[in-house]
Design a protein around this motif. Sequence first.
Motif, mmCIF file in Angstrom:
data_model
loop_
_atom_site.group_PDB
_atom_site.id
_atom_site.type_symbol
_atom_site.label_atom_id
_atom_site.label_comp_id
_atom_site.label_asym_id
_atom_site.label_seq_id
_atom_site.Cartn_x
_atom_site.Cartn_y
_atom_site.Cartn_z
ATOM 1 N N GLU A 1 0.833 -1.202 0.000
ATOM 2 C CA GLU A 1 0.000 0.000 0.000
ATOM 3 C C GLU A 1 0.872 1.259 0.000
ATOM 4 N N GLY B 1 2.460 1.819 -3.371
ATOM 5 C CA GLY B 1 1.455 2.372 -4.271
ATOM 6 C C GLY B 1 1.248 3.857 -4.047
ATOM 7 N N LYS B 2 1.183 4.264 -2.789
ATOM 8 C CA LYS B 2 1.032 5.684 -2.466
ATOM 9 C C LYS B 2 2.257 6.473 -2.928
ATOM 10 N N HIS C 1 4.244 5.709 -5.403
ATOM 11 C CA HIS C 1 4.182 5.786 -6.859
ATOM 12 C C HIS C 1 3.212 6.880 -7.309
ATOM 13 N N ASN C 2 2.029 6.887 -6.719
ATOM 14 C CA ASN C 2 1.019 7.880 -7.096
ATOM 15 C C ASN C 2 1.467 9.305 -6.794
ATOM 16 N N ALA C 3 2.251 9.470 -5.735
ATOM 17 C CA ALA C 3 2.713 10.805 -5.343
ATOM 18 C C ALA C 3 4.053 11.167 -5.987
ATOM 19 N N GLY C 4 4.677 10.209 -6.668
ATOM 20 C CA GLY C 4 5.970 10.472 -7.295
ATOM 21 C C GLY C 4 7.101 10.577 -6.301
ATOM 22 N N ILE D 1 4.597 14.417 1.217
ATOM 23 C CA ILE D 1 3.468 14.850 0.390
ATOM 24 C C ILE D 1 2.957 16.212 0.854
#
Length: 67
Positions: free
Chosen positions: A8, A11-12, A14-17, A59
């Motif tokens: 998880e 994945g977070k 990756h989504n946030a770069g 983030i």
Amino acid sequence: MPAQWTGELVGKMHNAGVTGKELAAQLGKNPKYISQVLNGHYEPKKAEREFNAALSAIIEGRQEKED
């Protein structure tokens, strides 16, 4: 086998770069250690909370810069 929380978190990330190196820097840890934890080779007791807090801080820091 890696814990579910690590998938998880990746994945977070990756989504946030966010890279593993950035996470390592935020945590003050070696990037190799971060990789080993995320790949299930180490399972420190407080890692889930610490890694999630570090990712959130990265983030939030990026969002503040955008504002």
